[in-house]
Design an enzyme around this catalytic site. Sequence first.
Site, mmCIF file in Angstrom:
data_model
loop_
_atom_site.group_PDB
_atom_site.id
_atom_site.type_symbol
_atom_site.label_atom_id
_atom_site.label_comp_id
_atom_site.label_asym_id
_atom_site.label_seq_id
_atom_site.Cartn_x
_atom_site.Cartn_y
_atom_site.Cartn_z
ATOM 1 N N ASP A 90 0.807 -1.230 0.000
ATOM 2 C CA ASP A 90 0.000 0.000 0.000
ATOM 3 C C ASP A 90 0.832 1.268 0.000
ATOM 4 O O ASP A 90 0.412 2.299 -0.523
ATOM 5 C CB ASP A 90 -0.950 0.026 1.205
ATOM 6 C CG ASP A 90 -0.213 0.264 2.504
ATOM 7 O OD1 ASP A 90 0.697 -0.526 2.845
ATOM 8 O OD2 ASP A 90 -0.518 1.278 3.170
ATOM 9 N N ASP A 93 5.736 0.266 3.272
ATOM 10 C CA ASP A 93 6.064 -0.981 3.963
ATOM 11 C C ASP A 93 5.767 -2.161 3.044
ATOM 12 O O ASP A 93 5.480 -1.979 1.861
ATOM 13 C CB ASP A 93 5.314 -1.068 5.304
ATOM 14 C CG ASP A 93 3.811 -0.970 5.109
ATOM 15 O OD1 ASP A 93 3.324 -1.223 3.980
ATOM 16 O OD2 ASP A 93 3.101 -0.629 6.078
ATOM 17 N N TYR A 241 -5.106 0.324 9.191
ATOM 18 C CA TYR A 241 -6.274 0.616 8.359
ATOM 19 C C TYR A 241 -7.542 0.193 9.078
ATOM 20 O O TYR A 241 -8.360 -0.561 8.584
ATOM 21 C CB TYR A 241 -6.125 -0.021 6.969
ATOM 22 C CG TYR A 241 -5.036 0.670 6.192
ATOM 23 C CD1 TYR A 241 -5.253 1.937 5.648
ATOM 24 C CD2 TYR A 241 -3.780 0.098 6.053
ATOM 25 C CE1 TYR A 241 -4.243 2.603 4.972
ATOM 26 C CE2 TYR A 241 -2.765 0.773 5.370
ATOM 27 C CZ TYR A 241 -3.007 2.021 4.837
ATOM 28 O OH TYR A 241 -2.013 2.690 4.166
ATOM 29 N N GLU A 481 5.599 9.682 3.416
ATOM 30 C CA GLU A 481 5.272 8.358 2.882
ATOM 31 C C GLU A 481 4.327 8.487 1.686
ATOM 32 O O GLU A 481 3.350 9.222 1.739
ATOM 33 C CB GLU A 481 4.613 7.494 3.974
ATOM 34 C CG GLU A 481 4.446 6.040 3.545
ATOM 35 C CD GLU A 481 4.116 5.095 4.705
ATOM 36 O OE1 GLU A 481 3.757 5.586 5.800
ATOM 37 O OE2 GLU A 481 4.214 3.867 4.505
#
Length: 504
Positions: A90, A93, A241, A481
């Site tokens: 996603d 990571d 999430y 990120e």
Amino acid sequence: MGSLLTCSTLVLLFVVVFLVECNNAYYPGGGKHRRFASHNYKDALTKSILFFEGQRSGKLPPNQRVTWRKDSALSDGSAMHVDLVGGYYDAGDNVKFGFPMAFTTTMLSWSVIEFGGLMKGELQHSKEAIRWATDYLLKATSHPGTIYVQVGDASQDHACWERPEDMDTPRSVFKIDQNTPGTEVAAETAAALAAASLVFRKSDPNYSKILATRAIRVFEFADKHRGAYSNGLRRYVCPYYCDFSGYQDELLWGAAWLHKATRNPTYLSYIQANGQTLGADESDNTFGWDNKHVGARILLSKAFLVQNVQPLHDYKNHADNYICSLIPGNPSSSAQYTPGGLLFKMNDSNMQYVTSTSFLLVTYAKYLTTSRKLVNCGGSIITPRKLRSLAKKQVDYLLGDNPMKMSFMVGYGSRYPLRVHHRGSSLPSISSHPSKIQCSSGFTIMNSQSPNPNILIGAVVGGPDQNDRFPDQRSDYEQSEPATYINAPLVGALAYLAHSFGQL
Ligand SMILES: *[C@@H]1O[C@H](CO)[C@@H](O)[C@H](O)[C@H]1NC(C)=O
Ligand SMILES: *[C@@H]1O[C@H](CO)[C@@H](O)[C@H](O)[C@H]1NC(C)=O
């Protein structure tokens, strides 16, 4: 006549024409008008799609363009004796989170549904980016009554700074079923499959049919077995999430996509019967991987505005209310902007709201133009052109028109983030450094000031803080990120802008 036009009048006339051209720079509807683009939107579009190749998990194909990435996670799913190879990481990571992956797929598909016709050579790349996700989502939903919603243990993954190709943390598999329901993730997965079925309807009818049939089954499961995966799988999905907004928004959004993809009246009845309880006119105007209420409103307004589905006429009002909340200087405006003019919703990954909002603005402008409608915000009339110019302003900020004078898309422009919070990008590629970089040794690089060796071209980072500041620190995941759901709606907005400035 010629004698009346003195030289100075001519100069003046020229200046006036020039100024009018500039003010009309953002001409609604696209076309071949000569305009002044602030940016190379076509270049940004190409890069925004290329980014998805850097996020690929699984066996990479021969036509992979991001060549510093290699095969990874080739036995994903084996912990539960299923094939879950593929899909996307996603963000920075190495976990495959099904919830944001599905939302990314829905938004990439919506980008192609609205603006794919303008994308020229990038259409094929966009479809490949969608298919990389849907092939995975088909695997994740292949067993009726079960959806595999995550591969990878987030806390153990985050304890390492490792390239995906080296990854040795547990590839735990998490699933939902009737005993551990997950309405939000199931309904978003149904939305993704349904939206993608529209993308492939003409070019691959067989694949499209498979996606639509699966979407129907997955939505039925989502609706029948209600519950939040954020409860049943809390330890694994929260706080990463965790669904904070509840699953009502995904049910409405999923039903809206199924209505659009199947044209089965069942979904229209469902939306009419449940729209209110599912929060059709809720006031929250956040649109991202967690909350889809306003996306559902805009999408359902299309059925009324463009397809003349009268029972959905309320969704024009719901959509207008959302739009009014964004436009500065009217009574119902509630959106915050930074001093430099960037929409600001949250400290963490704010740019996802900028891109998703820009997409909704150009998309709603398109529906309004087609239906010759306007928006009335407490007496002030808002035109489609106003929506497009707000979207352009946001995208231009993202691409470099901002107090930092930098682009927030990696590899676009002359100044962009150099230390993105991304394991693969920050560590040397295995093609230049084949020996394994162990779990914790990567942190030496993570904490250093050295720029990332692999340029993750097209990645859009979380972006500036509420005062337009951006430290460009690798450890700063909130601002540095990238994420697939930041880029997905930007693809559509950039296709529109590139076309409207004659670049495509
Ligand atoms: C339809 O698509 C599926 C999945 O991609 C594939 O396995 C199958 O062979 C295709 N069938 C035809 C007739 O193309
Ligand atoms: C966002 O950051 C600002 C400045 O650091 C801080 O004051 C604020 O509390 C943060 N907001 C949230 C929701 O964390």
